[in-house]
Write an enzyme that holds these catalytic residues in place. Structure first.
Site, PDB file in Angstrom:
ATOM      1  N   GLY A 287      -4.429   5.372   2.393  1.00 15.57           N
ATOM      2  CA  GLY A 287      -5.321   5.099   3.517  1.00 15.57           C
ATOM      3  C   GLY A 287      -4.655   5.389   4.848  1.00 15.57           C
ATOM      4  CB  ALA A 288      -3.400   4.529   7.584  1.00 16.96           C
ATOM      5  CG  LEU A 289      -7.506   8.581   4.860  1.00 17.92           C
ATOM      6  CD1 LEU A 289      -8.715   9.265   4.235  1.00 17.92           C
ATOM      7  CD2 LEU A 289      -6.295   8.744   3.950  1.00 17.92           C
ATOM      8  CG  HIS A 293      -3.910  11.285   4.540  1.00 14.21           C
ATOM      9  ND1 HIS A 293      -3.640  10.535   5.646  1.00 14.21           N
ATOM     10  CD2 HIS A 293      -3.002  10.914   3.599  1.00 14.21           C
ATOM     11  CE1 HIS A 293      -2.616   9.737   5.399  1.00 14.21           C
ATOM     12  NE2 HIS A 293      -2.200   9.949   4.167  1.00 14.21           N
ATOM     13  CE  LYS A 408       5.748  12.644   7.127  1.00 12.63           C
ATOM     14  NZ  LYS A 408       5.880  11.435   6.373  1.00 12.63           N
ATOM     15  CD  GLN A 412       4.460  10.425  -2.767  1.00 18.11           C
ATOM     16  OE1 GLN A 412       4.725   9.266  -2.505  1.00 18.11           O
ATOM     17  NE2 GLN A 412       3.446  11.063  -2.213  1.00 18.11           N
ATOM     18  CB  VAL A 435      -0.876  18.461   8.826  1.00 20.58           C
ATOM     19  CG1 VAL A 435      -1.625  18.561  10.151  1.00 20.58           C
ATOM     20  CG2 VAL A 435      -1.618  19.202   7.723  1.00 20.58           C
ATOM     21  CG  LEU A 443      -0.279  14.847  11.689  1.00 23.41           C
ATOM     22  CD1 LEU A 443      -1.742  15.125  11.359  1.00 23.41           C
ATOM     23  CD2 LEU A 443      -0.180  14.271  13.088  1.00 23.41           C
ATOM     24  NE  ARG A 446       6.011   3.362   6.476  1.00 26.22           N
ATOM     25  CZ  ARG A 446       5.774   3.848   5.266  1.00 26.22           C
ATOM     26  NH1 ARG A 446       5.510   5.132   5.111  1.00 26.22           N
ATOM     27  NH2 ARG A 446       5.794   3.059   4.201  1.00 26.22           N
TER      28      ARG A 446
HETATM   29  P1  AMP Z   1       0.270   8.438   1.965  1.00 26.68           P
HETATM   30  O1  AMP Z   1      -1.086   7.920   2.320  1.00 26.68           O
HETATM   31  O2  AMP Z   1       1.245   8.392   3.082  1.00 26.68           O
HETATM   32  O3  AMP Z   1       0.771   7.895   0.675  1.00 26.68           O
HETATM   33  O4  AMP Z   1       0.051   9.992   1.715  1.00 26.68           O
HETATM   34  C1  AMP Z   1      -0.916  10.473   0.823  1.00 26.68           C
HETATM   35  C2  AMP Z   1      -0.735  11.945   0.630  1.00 26.68           C
HETATM   36  O5  AMP Z   1      -0.858  12.600   1.886  1.00 26.68           O
HETATM   37  C3  AMP Z   1       0.643  12.288   0.086  1.00 26.68           C
HETATM   38  O6  AMP Z   1       0.510  13.331  -0.848  1.00 26.68           O
HETATM   39  C4  AMP Z   1       1.380  12.745   1.317  1.00 26.68           C
HETATM   40  O7  AMP Z   1       2.424  13.637   1.047  1.00 26.68           O
HETATM   41  C5  AMP Z   1       0.266  13.431   2.090  1.00 26.68           C
HETATM   42  N1  AMP Z   1       0.599  13.511   3.510  1.00 26.68           N
HETATM   43  C6  AMP Z   1       1.008  12.511   4.321  1.00 26.68           C
HETATM   44  N2  AMP Z   1       1.282  12.986   5.557  1.00 26.68           N
HETATM   45  C7  AMP Z   1       1.050  14.326   5.513  1.00 26.68           C
HETATM   46  C8  AMP Z   1       1.151  15.375   6.462  1.00 26.68           C
HETATM   47  N3  AMP Z   1       1.566  15.176   7.700  1.00 26.68           N
HETATM   48  N4  AMP Z   1       0.820  16.625   6.062  1.00 26.68           N
HETATM   49  C9  AMP Z   1       0.410  16.856   4.787  1.00 26.68           C
HETATM   50  N5  AMP Z   1       0.284  15.918   3.854  1.00 26.68           N
HETATM   51  C10 AMP Z   1       0.603  14.655   4.203  1.00 26.68           C
END
Ligand code: AMP
Length: 565
Positions: A287-289, A293, A408, A412, A435, A443, A446
């Protein structure tokens, strides 16, 4: 950070005192019956009254008002009037049962909803606890509290009746608890009227009469009250399919994703899509898209017929409880952003749905060896076990699909690829580029926690990667020298506490003796208490003539000379 004093050392007061202390508040005592509370409002930012409702007005009146101090209560049923004569008043009521102080301590910080009123400090306290604040003013207070009591107390009392009626079967409560959980999940997905099943909804009078005969005279009035409730609801059941048909050709998007709360409904929806011959794209998130995302969702939408995003702040992958509590949560905003990018479905389960019995850890967890032992794995013990466990569960529910993850979180991505391959899961893992903001900051959910200065300082991560890339471009092939160039940038930046800066083989994530082939630079640092990570990659030729390099097969050379650190 707030200084807080509390009055009322019951379950709620003790739970709140501990939760606020865990969240970093300066808790200056919890006063009980018989203690002098006259000066309790002095010298603190907030005085929190946690006494029973009937004592609130009297306790509030016996506290001398102190300039600037907010006097607040925890009551669901009371308005702000009971806090007279204090000039700054607030209330925050958690929509969460607190059966004991120990359970409450954890639960109050697990993202619960609080009804708030009065001084904005109430909202700030809720944010500190990682909760969601909803405004309920005095006029709606009693209706709000009545609904809350039915949702929790009456439900518990109803389960008491289940236990009594089931006693003669010898089955215990457990099988019926599972049933109740599924029914609640259906209510979340479908609304009460559509979720209703059973003889009262079917108007099966004969079965109801047989029930009435066995439940006994003591239980009968309560059983009949339940039947009356069900009949009333059955009268409201809307016509139409239980699962709305979104219709349209493959790739058709309406911009409004369907929200699913239960694991079974999520799995069923994707099974149904595949049964219609549609391919499934999965985008797991916490979340916190943001636009990062959205890029994953958009790519999935371009490559798959049906796109499901998941929004679940996975507590198992947080090694730091403060980070978990502070994690930004805003499902309505997430739904809008996911829908805009092309998601058809958003699976947003509660913690109980993913981990029944939480905070007890699940009996089965997933550990990926090797790629988890370095970098993030070394700094955040247990983090990747949490990631691997939740991703495995999501893959199991989603079934055959393409799953989109961001580079990013480069490590993981490696962990997820490994587990999908090792466990033979029918999931094709797709990595997507990071991104960034125009100035280069990656991005991240946090980033919203950074102040203006921290936001500027966070650019040091990108700067560190650039310094490493520049060293590689200048021909440097010694990992230690590239690392030193990266560290220098992090160490000289204000407000930045470096965790690691590393250059590794992109496939193994290990530091080779000599850099060659695909390499990845990764950094982690804490800025204003917020842990940030970033990475970038490049392909470099092996050093000419060095280390016996044959030139034709530099990649092979690196593989044979790498060593584990
Ligand atoms: P998270 O919500 O932080 O667990 O991220 C969910 C998915 O979004 C994961 O696969 C992350 O690698 C991807 N993600 C987070 N930030 C970015 C970003 N700046 N650019 C591309 N993908 C991202």
């Amino acid at each position: 950070m707030f200084s807080v004093r509390l009055i009322g050392p019951g379950r709620a007061g003790r739970a709140m005192a501990a939760a606020l202390a865990d969240a970093g508040c300066d808790v200056r005592g919890l006063l009980g019956r018989g203690e002098d509370v006259t000066g309790a409002a002095e010298g603190v930012d907030v005085l929190l009254l946690c006494t029973p409702d009937r004592a609130l007005a009297e306790v509030a009146a016996s506290v001398r008002p102190a300039a600037g101090t907010v006097v607040a209560h925890l009551s669901g049923a009371s308005g702000l009037g009971v806090l007279a004569p204090h000039p700054r008043r607030a209330s925050l009521h958690p929509l969460a049962p607190i059966p004991s102080a120990e359970v409450g301590r954890v639960r109050l910080r697990s993202g619960v909803t609080f009804a708030v009123a009065g001084d904005p400090v109430a909202r700030e306290l809720v944010a500190l606890l990682g909760g969601r604040a909803v405004e309920v003013d005095d006029a709606e207070r009693t209706a709000y509290h009545a609904a809350a009591c039915v949702a929790s107390n009456h439900l518990v009392a109803l389960m008491g009746q289940v236990e009594r009626i089931a006693a003669s079967t010898g089955l215990g409560l457990d099988p019926f608890l599972g049933l109740a959980r599924s029914a609640l999940a259906d209510v979340a997905d479908l609304g009460p009227a559509r979720a209703l099943t059973g003889p009262a909804a079917r108007r099966d009078e004969e079965t109801l009469d047989r029930h009435r005969a066995v439940v006994g005279p003591e239980e009968r009035p309560l059983y009949d009250a339940g039947v009356a409730l069900a009949r009333r609801l059955a009268g409201q059941a809307p016509a139409g399919p239980v699962v709305p048909d979104r219709g349209g050709a493959p790739g058709h998007r309406t911009g409004r994703p369907r929200v699913v709360r239960s694991a079974s409904a999520f799995a069923a929806a994707l099974d149904a899509a595949r049964a219609e011959g549609r391919s499934v794209g999965l985008v797991p998130t916490m979340g916190a898209l943001h636009a990062g995302h959205q890029a994953l969702v958009a790519r999935a939408a371009a490559e798959c017929d049906v796109v499901a995003a998941t929004v679940f702040v996975n507590p198992l992958q947080f090694d730091d409880p403060a980070d978990l509590a502070a994690y930004h949560r805003d499902l309505p905003a997430d739904l809008a952003l996911a829908g805009e990018a092309g998601a058809d479905l958003v699976f947003a389960p509660g913690v109980e749905e993913m981990y029944p019995g939480f905070p007890s850890p699940p009996a089965t967890t997933v550990h990926v060896a090797g790629v988890t032992e370095v970098l993030e794995g070394r700094s955040r013990p247990g983090h990747f076990d949490g990631v691997a466990t939740v991703v495995t569960k999501l893959f199991a529910l989603a079934g055959r699909c393409r799953a989109y993850f961001g580079e990013k979180d480069f490590q993981q991505l490696a962990v997820v690829r490994r587990l999908a391959a090792d466990l033979s899961l029918p999931v094709e893992v797709v990595g997507c580029p990071t991104v960034r903001e125009p100035d280069g900051l990656a991005l991240s959910s946090r980033n919203v926690r950074l102040g203006p200065e921290g936001r500027g300082a966070a650019l040091a991560l990108r700067g560190s990667l650039d310094a490493g890339l520049a060293a590689l471009a200048a021909g440097e092939r010694c990992p230690g020298a590239v690392r030193a160039a990266m560290e220098a940038v992090l160490e000289s930046a204000p407000l930045v506490t470096p965790d690691y800066a590393e250059v590794v083989d992109a496939g193994t994530l290990r530091v080779p003796e000599v850099l060659a082939g695909e390499v990845r630079l990764l950094v982690a640092a804490v800025v204003e208490g917020v842990r940030l990570i970033d990475n970038d990659g490049t392909t470099v030729a092996a050093p000419a003539g060095g280390s016996g390099a044959g030139g034709d097969e530099p990649r092979q050379l690196v593989l044979t000379t790498r060593e584990e650190r």
